[in-house]
Scaffold this motif. Structure first.
Motif, short mmCIF file in Angstrom:
data_model
loop_
_atom_site.label_atom_id
_atom_site.label_comp_id
_atom_site.label_asym_id
_atom_site.label_seq_id
_atom_site.Cartn_x
_atom_site.Cartn_y
_atom_site.Cartn_z
N TRP A 289 53.91 50.41 31.38
CA TRP A 289 53.49 51.74 31.91
C TRP A 289 52.45 52.29 30.95
CZ3 TRP A 289 58.54 50.05 31.61
CH2 TRP A 289 59.14 49.79 32.83
N CYS A 290 51.21 51.75 31.13
CA CYS A 290 50.19 51.92 30.08
C CYS A 290 49.62 53.36 30.07
CB CYS A 290 49.12 50.87 30.28
SG CYS A 290 49.82 49.20 30.25
N ARG A 291 49.94 54.15 31.03
CA ARG A 291 49.42 55.48 30.75
C ARG A 291 50.37 56.18 29.83
NH1 ARG A 291 44.99 53.56 32.14
NH2 ARG A 291 44.87 52.97 34.29
N GLN A 292 51.58 55.61 29.51
CA GLN A 292 52.61 56.26 28.71
C GLN A 292 52.79 55.63 27.33
OE1 GLN A 292 56.25 56.18 30.94
NE2 GLN A 292 55.30 56.93 32.82
N SER A 315 48.60 47.09 25.26
CA SER A 315 48.61 47.86 26.51
C SER A 315 47.23 48.37 26.89
CB SER A 315 49.57 49.04 26.40
OG SER A 315 49.08 50.03 25.52
N ARG A 316 46.32 48.46 25.93
CA ARG A 316 45.00 49.03 26.22
C ARG A 316 44.21 48.19 27.22
NH1 ARG A 316 44.03 50.53 19.87
NH2 ARG A 316 45.19 52.51 19.90
N LYS A 319 44.32 49.73 30.61
CA LYS A 319 43.72 51.04 30.81
C LYS A 319 42.24 50.97 31.15
CE LYS A 319 44.93 54.33 27.97
NZ LYS A 319 45.21 55.10 26.71
#
Length: 478
Positions: A289-292, A315-316, A319
């Motif tokens: 959950w890469c916005r988190q 995780s970037r 995004k």
């Protein structure tokens, strides 16, 4: 072939599975009503129930169980403060740290009331030499006091990073260490009580946890640091530490589960040895959950946790305007936590991992429009493939995989950790083949020629263990 260490760890795992059963905790809590008076046996029993509740994530219930007696019973004081210290080190909130520090100071005072009145730091050894006998409560008070001191040292480090705090914390750790050594001497001269008293067995379990943990953790430090610590009275014998923890884990004491958890932490975090874990379920994609992810990262004592920094970096990729999926994220994290050393003991599990890795390898090879992450992903896949092949006994093929990664060093753009980790793995492969000189060269190269990469401290712990092992090899040792 199963070694005695593996058998003990499997028994530890079995006990952990039993103790983590929900009904076990609830029943243990229900069996003991609020005590109207408190003796040593009841205090240990209630603290055991509180520990079970904590392990079942029931912190509030554990605190409620301990609170009525925490200012009057050494074990209730130790248990109550331990929970608050645990909470403080997990949240790093200022109010939690302050509350824990205040509680641990009172816990030390509670324990102090039960200690032998003329017992001060450094005097217990002289008491033993005169064959003075401590009462059971006084023996347990020494152990509880030493554990509380360690907790206070931890909070001192967390509370402030300045040099004075580190000196204060270091003094508390040394005092705790000396008390444990004195208690071990006391244990040795009172062996005749070991089979007669449950309270003595509980005391023995506390000594084994403290002495075992100190010896094990000190032995993991770099040699130059350990030499300095030995100068001021510390010593770390890994074999002795492990044996103490195994004996403690096999006992039926309050601290047996803590000995077991320490062993498991060492074997999974530092070595990855002992026992077998079967990997089930899909491992080709780990959905983040890469916005988190980045917002969830915490700073401990002013610094980020290495594994969290690693997760944020990975995780970037998700995004970007055009997200680039990680190639084998579950297996990459499994490697970071030494999982391949564990699964590698099972040929069927290793073969299953190899199939997954080779599928990813083929997908990368046939990708019509490679991304900027393609070289990094290819090197990761080759390193993990080499590990599987090594554990399957296909050593030449494993070496080819590792050398392919090293030959691609200049093409790697982001995952620079792959090169020193691959050098380390290649060194272990050479050691397995009996070429100790090459092994030492590769591992020393990883140690001295690479800096500021992901999970650097974790690799240096592994390197330290590997070089220590190589020093005992017949030829080509550093």
């Amino acid at each position: 072939m199963w070694t005695s260490g593996n058998i003990v760890l499997l028994e530890v795992l079995r006990r952990l599975l039993v103790i983590f059963e929900k009904d076990c905790f609830e029943d243990a809590y229900d069996r003991i009503p609020a005590a109207s008076q408190m003796d040593l046996h009841t205090a240990i029993q209630e603290t055991q129930c509180a520990l079970n509740l904590v392990l079942n994530d029931k912190f509030s219930e554990a605190l409620d169980l301990l609170k009525p007696w925490w200012k009057d019973s050494m074990y209730h004081a130790l248990g109550y403060s331990s929970i608050l210290v645990m909470q403080a080190t997990m949240t790093f909130e200022h109010r939690d740290i302050q509350a824990a520090m205040s509680t641990i100071k009172e816990a030390l005072q509670t324990c102090q009331r039960f200690r032998k009145k003329n017992s001060v730091v450094g005097s217990l050894s002289s008491l033993i030499s005169k064959q003075s006998k401590l009462q059971e409560e006084e023996m347990h008070a020494e152990i509880c006091y030493a554990e509380c001191l360690l907790q206070k040292a931890t909070l001192t480090f967390v509370q402030d990073e300045n040099m004075i705090s580190f000196i204060k914390g270091g003094i508390k750790i040394r005092t705790s260490y000396q008390i444990y050594k004195d208690c071990q001497n006391l244990l040795n001269v009172n062996r005749d009580l070991a089979g007669q008293s449950d309270a003595f067995r509980q005391f023995e379990g506390g000594v084994k946890l403290g002495i075992g943990s100190f010896n094990l953790m000190l032995s993991l430090l770099p040699q130059r640091v350990l030499r300095l610590l030995e100068f001021i009275g510390f010593s770390g014998n890994r074999g002795f530490g492990l044996s103490q923890l195994r004996e403690g884990a096999s006992s039926h004491s309050l601290r047996s589960i803590l000995c077991a958890l320490t062993l498991l932490f060492y074997n999974t975090f530092f070595l990855g040895g002992g026992g077998c874990f079967v990997v089930r379920g899909p491992t080709q994609r780990l959905h983040l959950w890469c916005r988190q992810v980045e917002g969830l990262k915490q700073r401990l004592a002013g610094k980020s946790i290495p594994t969290e920094k690693f997760a944020v970096r990975k995780s970037r990729r998700y995004k970007a305007a055009v997200p680039v999926l990680l190639v084998v994220p579950a297996l990459e994290m499994m490697y970071v936590w030494n999982g391949f050393s564990i699964v590698g003991k099972r040929a069927d599990s290793t073969e299953a991992l190899l199939v997954t890795i080779e599928t990813a390898e083929e997908q990368l090879r046939s990708d019509p429009s490679p991304s900027e992450f393609h070289p990094d992903d290819s090197c990761l896949v080759q390193m993990l493939k080499g590990l599987c092949l090594k554990h399957l006994g296909r050593l030449l093929q494993a070496e080819l995989c590792f050398t392919q990664v090293l030959s691609s060093e200049t093409r790697i753009r982001y995952d620079h950790y792959l090169i020193p980790f691959t050098l380390y793995e290649l060194g272990l492969l050479y050691k397995l083949q009996g070429d100790f000189a090459k092994a030492a060269t590769c591992i020393e190269n990883a140690k001295t020629n690479y800096k500021d990469y992901s999970m650097e401290s974790r690799l240096h712990f592994r390197i330290h263990a590997a070089l220590s092992s190589l020093r005992g090899s017949p030829v080509g040792t550093p």
